[in-house]
Design an enzyme around this catalytic site. Structure first.
Site, mmCIF file in Angstrom:
data_model
loop_
_atom_site.group_PDB
_atom_site.id
_atom_site.type_symbol
_atom_site.label_atom_id
_atom_site.label_comp_id
_atom_site.label_asym_id
_atom_site.label_seq_id
_atom_site.Cartn_x
_atom_site.Cartn_y
_atom_site.Cartn_z
ATOM 1 N N ALA A 29 43.402 25.050 27.953
ATOM 2 C CA ALA A 29 43.285 26.473 27.616
ATOM 3 C C ALA A 29 41.843 26.836 27.283
ATOM 4 O O ALA A 29 41.316 27.842 27.782
ATOM 5 C CB ALA A 29 44.211 26.800 26.446
ATOM 6 N N ARG A 59 32.087 33.138 34.266
ATOM 7 C CA ARG A 59 31.975 33.726 35.613
ATOM 8 C C ARG A 59 31.840 35.246 35.548
ATOM 9 O O ARG A 59 31.111 35.854 36.316
ATOM 10 C CB ARG A 59 33.196 33.347 36.461
ATOM 11 C CG ARG A 59 33.060 31.967 37.096
ATOM 12 C CD ARG A 59 34.098 31.736 38.178
ATOM 13 N NE ARG A 59 35.413 31.490 37.625
ATOM 14 C CZ ARG A 59 35.822 30.299 37.184
ATOM 15 N NH1 ARG A 59 35.021 29.258 37.231
ATOM 16 N NH2 ARG A 59 37.034 30.151 36.682
ATOM 17 N N GLU A 97 34.838 20.719 20.285
ATOM 18 C CA GLU A 97 35.968 19.829 20.592
ATOM 19 C C GLU A 97 35.872 18.615 19.675
ATOM 20 O O GLU A 97 34.852 17.939 19.648
ATOM 21 C CB GLU A 97 35.912 19.406 22.073
ATOM 22 C CG GLU A 97 36.791 18.234 22.440
ATOM 23 C CD GLU A 97 38.268 18.398 22.078
ATOM 24 O OE1 GLU A 97 38.866 19.422 22.444
ATOM 25 O OE2 GLU A 97 38.809 17.494 21.393
ATOM 26 N N CYS A 133 48.593 15.568 31.377
ATOM 27 C CA CYS A 133 49.814 15.366 32.176
ATOM 28 C C CYS A 133 49.735 14.071 32.986
ATOM 29 O O CYS A 133 50.754 13.507 33.379
ATOM 30 C CB CYS A 133 50.021 16.542 33.125
ATOM 31 S SG CYS A 133 49.792 18.127 32.317
ATOM 32 N N VAL A 170 36.441 21.737 14.030
ATOM 33 C CA VAL A 170 36.315 22.971 13.248
ATOM 34 C C VAL A 170 37.203 22.851 12.021
ATOM 35 O O VAL A 170 38.406 22.573 12.140
ATOM 36 C CB VAL A 170 36.676 24.207 14.101
ATOM 37 C CG1 VAL A 170 36.768 25.456 13.223
ATOM 38 C CG2 VAL A 170 35.635 24.399 15.201
ATOM 39 N N ASP A 203 48.774 25.349 23.864
ATOM 40 C CA ASP A 203 49.810 24.722 23.030
ATOM 41 C C ASP A 203 49.768 25.131 21.559
ATOM 42 O O ASP A 203 50.659 24.753 20.798
ATOM 43 C CB ASP A 203 49.675 23.196 23.088
ATOM 44 C CG ASP A 203 50.223 22.605 24.381
ATOM 45 O OD1 ASP A 203 50.556 23.383 25.298
ATOM 46 O OD2 ASP A 203 50.306 21.368 24.463
ATOM 47 N N ASN A 235 46.731 26.740 31.104
ATOM 48 C CA ASN A 235 45.720 27.137 32.089
ATOM 49 C C ASN A 235 45.747 28.640 32.332
ATOM 50 O O ASN A 235 44.707 29.290 32.398
ATOM 51 C CB ASN A 235 45.949 26.386 33.406
ATOM 52 C CG ASN A 235 45.338 25.003 33.363
ATOM 53 O OD1 ASN A 235 44.125 24.852 33.407
ATOM 54 N ND2 ASN A 235 46.170 23.989 33.224
ATOM 55 N N TYR A 254 63.461 25.661 58.678
ATOM 56 C CA TYR A 254 64.423 24.578 58.947
ATOM 57 C C TYR A 254 63.916 23.671 60.048
ATOM 58 O O TYR A 254 63.495 24.123 61.116
ATOM 59 C CB TYR A 254 65.792 25.144 59.355
ATOM 60 C CG TYR A 254 66.662 24.087 60.037
ATOM 61 C CD1 TYR A 254 66.990 22.902 59.371
ATOM 62 C CD2 TYR A 254 67.114 24.267 61.354
ATOM 63 C CE1 TYR A 254 67.744 21.919 59.992
ATOM 64 C CE2 TYR A 254 67.884 23.287 61.981
ATOM 65 C CZ TYR A 254 68.184 22.100 61.307
ATOM 66 O OH TYR A 254 68.916 21.130 61.910
HETATM 67 P P1 FAD Z 1 45.240 20.377 24.363
HETATM 68 O O1 FAD Z 1 45.248 19.781 25.712
HETATM 69 O O2 FAD Z 1 46.016 19.707 23.284
HETATM 70 O O3 FAD Z 1 43.734 20.527 23.900
HETATM 71 C C1 FAD Z 1 43.394 20.994 22.629
HETATM 72 C C2 FAD Z 1 42.114 20.321 22.195
HETATM 73 O O4 FAD Z 1 41.723 20.900 20.962
HETATM 74 C C3 FAD Z 1 42.278 18.826 21.917
HETATM 75 O O5 FAD Z 1 41.395 18.072 22.726
HETATM 76 C C4 FAD Z 1 41.954 18.677 20.439
HETATM 77 O O6 FAD Z 1 41.203 17.508 20.164
HETATM 78 C C5 FAD Z 1 41.118 19.912 20.164
HETATM 79 N N1 FAD Z 1 41.189 20.333 18.752
HETATM 80 C C6 FAD Z 1 42.282 20.452 17.990
HETATM 81 N N2 FAD Z 1 41.953 20.902 16.765
HETATM 82 C C7 FAD Z 1 40.606 21.037 16.770
HETATM 83 C C8 FAD Z 1 39.672 21.486 15.801
HETATM 84 N N3 FAD Z 1 40.047 21.872 14.576
HETATM 85 N N4 FAD Z 1 38.366 21.521 16.138
HETATM 86 C C9 FAD Z 1 37.959 21.143 17.397
HETATM 87 N N5 FAD Z 1 38.802 20.727 18.340
HETATM 88 C C10 FAD Z 1 40.114 20.697 18.041
HETATM 89 N N6 FAD Z 1 52.391 19.863 30.892
HETATM 90 C C11 FAD Z 1 52.833 20.232 32.120
HETATM 91 O O7 FAD Z 1 52.814 21.433 32.444
HETATM 92 N N7 FAD Z 1 53.265 19.298 33.032
HETATM 93 C C12 FAD Z 1 53.281 17.973 32.748
HETATM 94 O O8 FAD Z 1 53.648 17.160 33.594
HETATM 95 C C13 FAD Z 1 52.851 17.550 31.467
HETATM 96 N N8 FAD Z 1 52.850 16.240 31.143
HETATM 97 C C14 FAD Z 1 52.348 15.853 29.932
HETATM 98 C C15 FAD Z 1 52.312 14.492 29.623
HETATM 99 C C16 FAD Z 1 51.802 14.070 28.404
HETATM 100 C C17 FAD Z 1 51.778 12.611 28.089
HETATM 101 C C18 FAD Z 1 51.298 15.019 27.474
HETATM 102 C C19 FAD Z 1 50.732 14.575 26.151
HETATM 103 C C20 FAD Z 1 51.332 16.369 27.760
HETATM 104 C C21 FAD Z 1 51.861 16.796 28.997
HETATM 105 N N9 FAD Z 1 51.916 18.160 29.333
HETATM 106 C C22 FAD Z 1 52.396 18.551 30.547
HETATM 107 C C23 FAD Z 1 51.452 19.177 28.369
HETATM 108 C C24 FAD Z 1 50.011 19.572 28.638
HETATM 109 O O9 FAD Z 1 49.199 18.460 28.656
HETATM 110 C C25 FAD Z 1 49.577 20.534 27.531
HETATM 111 O O10 FAD Z 1 50.426 21.666 27.567
HETATM 112 C C26 FAD Z 1 48.142 20.987 27.695
HETATM 113 O O11 FAD Z 1 47.249 19.910 27.572
HETATM 114 C C27 FAD Z 1 47.796 22.023 26.620
HETATM 115 O O12 FAD Z 1 46.473 22.371 26.743
HETATM 116 P P2 FAD Z 1 45.696 22.994 25.502
HETATM 117 O O13 FAD Z 1 44.315 23.231 25.962
HETATM 118 O O14 FAD Z 1 46.472 24.114 24.934
HETATM 119 O O15 FAD Z 1 45.754 21.868 24.372
#
Ligand code: FAD
Length: 446
Positions: A14, A24, A35, A45, A82, A284, A306, A427
């Site tokens: 995200a 962009r 991060e 994933c 943070v 998330d 995304n 088909y």
């Molecule tokens: P994240 O990817 O969790 O990124 C958030 C980032 O913020 C992290 O790197 C964290 O370190 C950082 N952060 C947190 N707090 C702080 C702070 N206070 N200061 C600075 N940085 C901070 N989704 C699907 O759609 N299909 C799949 O097949 C799928 N498979 C998955 C398999 C696994 C094993 C896992 C763990 C997840 C899977 N997911 C899947 C879910 C998907 O990976 C998540 O929905 C996605 O990564 C969420 O993205 P995000 O950017 O919201 O959060």
């Protein structure tokens, strides 16, 4: 004149989607990302496939490095957590996790994209060695390293959701004895129960010990885990992976007054705006609008993160754009089978008191005249009076992923079963039957 500054907290799906889109659209924006981990912009994933050895290196999971973002004019501070946001003064305080140095920066726009972390239930023994969770690249490295040891024979997975089901695949590939423990009566509880039963059957067919309706009580060992104890028995364990759900990473702003759901997910509108001016959230750690339920829900998926990140970046970059919402579409590979869902399950339709009907068919993935015909089970949930399709669940060995997306599009467009049943699908014997499996399911509704 001083440049407008965007600060993004969290540098994965995200956060980096938001930063890249804003870059962009607005080349003059000063963009800073904090991060707390070492990696940015990677696909969590793919972690189960990295652990299982199908993805040969973790570098393959990384879309862009901090250096590549720097070249795009996005300043990335990795290993910076943070710890506080002052929403009145519009400042962010970050701690360098390596040397404890504090950095405070002001923002004009802020994106909170901190994701979620695994829920740790304090079972006795949860701190023993080789009791792990899977969320990040370092988690996967640790699991991979431990599992590569031939002495690690018995792997116990606690929790029967997506992550542990994907780990069944990985651990089976690594030749481990796999056991999965789930407190509820079926695995894969996001689906209706009959699909959970198919998951169980498929797992058992491959030698996995499945324990449903069984609760973990204790993890036992001397430094390292040796066995686990449930309400029904004791089982050997060299490696335990706990996947009991996730919780939004929003603890650092929990007293700020920002509107959140009970679980800590930040409530956002269709532009990704939070209840605090100039503060956005995505992924998330945030809610998302569900098109069928017509309300904000918490469905943490990479697909959602995304899209939401892109919308937030577009809005900050000056576009007047709204996110139309999601259906909770998801797909999962389990051993030889694929499971897919989109829209409402029957359980959800019942909870929402919708006047619904369901139909379940077993349809062929392709013509019987071509080798390798397999059945696909398709369950549709539809509105009784209009036959508008509300949800679909699928399971089968081949052709499920293509069909779940067709059904997602049909639901997204508000189609009825009659309309879907007459769509001009392709088909040819290797790919379908003259009436495709999706049309067969739709036309079975009378
Ligand atoms: P994240 O990817 O969790 O990124 C958030 C980032 O913020 C992290 O790197 C964290 O370190 C950082 N952060 C947190 N707090 C702080 C702070 N206070 N200061 C600075 N940085 C901070 N989704 C699907 O759609 N299909 C799949 O097949 C799928 N498979 C998955 C398999 C696994 C094993 C896992 C763990 C997840 C899977 N997911 C899947 C879910 C998907 O990976 C998540 O929905 C996605 O990564 C969420 O993205 P995000 O950017 O919201 O959060």
């Amino acid at each position: 004149m001083q440049k407008r500054r965007l600060i993004v907290i969290g540098g994965v799906a995200a956060g980096m989607s938001a930063a890249s889109k804003a870059r962009r659209l607005d080349p003059d924006l000063d963009i800073v990302v904090f991060e707390r981990g070492e990696y940015v912009s990677y696909g969590a994933c793919g972690l189960p496939y990295y652990i299982g050895g199908l993805t040969e290196s973790k570098e393959r999971l990384i879309a862009r490095t901090p250096r590549e973002f720097e070249k795009m004019g996005i300043k990335v501070f990795t290993s910076h957590e943070v710890i506080d946001v002052n929403f009145e003064e519009k400042t962010v305080k970050a701690r360098n996790v390596k040397n404890n140095g504090i950095l405070t920066k002001s923002y004009d726009s802020l994106v909170i994209a901190t994701g979620a972390e695994p829920i740790i239930v304090p079972f006795p023994g949860v701190d023993l060695e080789n009791v792990l969770t899977l969320s990040t690249i370092p988690d996967a490295d640790k699991i991979k390293e431990i599992a590569s040891n031939d002495d690690i024979k018995d792997v116990v997975l606690i929790g029967g959701g997506y992550i542990n089901l994907e780990l069944i695949d990985a651990m089976t590939l690594l030749g481990k004895n796999v056991r999965i423990i789930e407190r509820m009566d079926t695995l894969l509880n996001k689906f209706d129960n009959e699909f959970g039963e198919m998951v169980k059957k498929e797992s058992e067919k491959h030698g996995v010990s499945v324990h449903t309706g069984e609760s973990l009580e204790e993890i036992i060992g001397n430094n390292k885990v040796e066995k686990i104890k449930t309400d029904k028995g004791e089982y050997p364990a060299d490696l335990v992976i706990m996947a009991l759900g996730i919780r939004p990473n929003t603890g650092f702003i929990k007293d700020s007054g920002i509107e959140m759901l009970k679980n800590g997910a930040i409530v956002v509108d269709k532009k990704g705006r939070t209840s605090i001016p100039d503060v956005y959230s995505a992924g998330d750690c945030a809610t998302i609008y569900h098109k069928i339920k017509k309300e904000n829900v918490y469905i943490p998926l990479g697909t959602n993160a995304n899209k939401q990140g892109k919308i937030v970046g577009s809005v900050i970059g000056g576009e007047d754009i709204n996110f139309s919402g999601i259906l909770g579409t998801a797909v999962l590979k389990l051993l030889d089978m694929t499971f897919g869902m989109t829209g409402l399950t029957e359980k959800e339709a019942k909870n929402l008191s919708i006047d619904y009907g369901t139909i379940t068919v077993d349809a062929p993935n392709h013509a019987g005249t071509y080798p390798g015909m397999k059945k696909i089970t398709i369950k549709l949930v539809y509105e009784n009076n209009t036959h508008k399709i509300l949800g679909a669940q699928l399971a089968g060995e081949d052709g499920v992923a293509k069909r779940v997306d067709v059904l997602a599009l049909a639901i997204d467009r508000g189609m009825t079963t009659e309309e879907l049943g007459m769509v001009d699908f392709s088909y040819s014997p290797p790919y379908a039957t003259p009436w495709d499996a999706v049309a067969i399911a739709a036309n079975a509704v009378k």
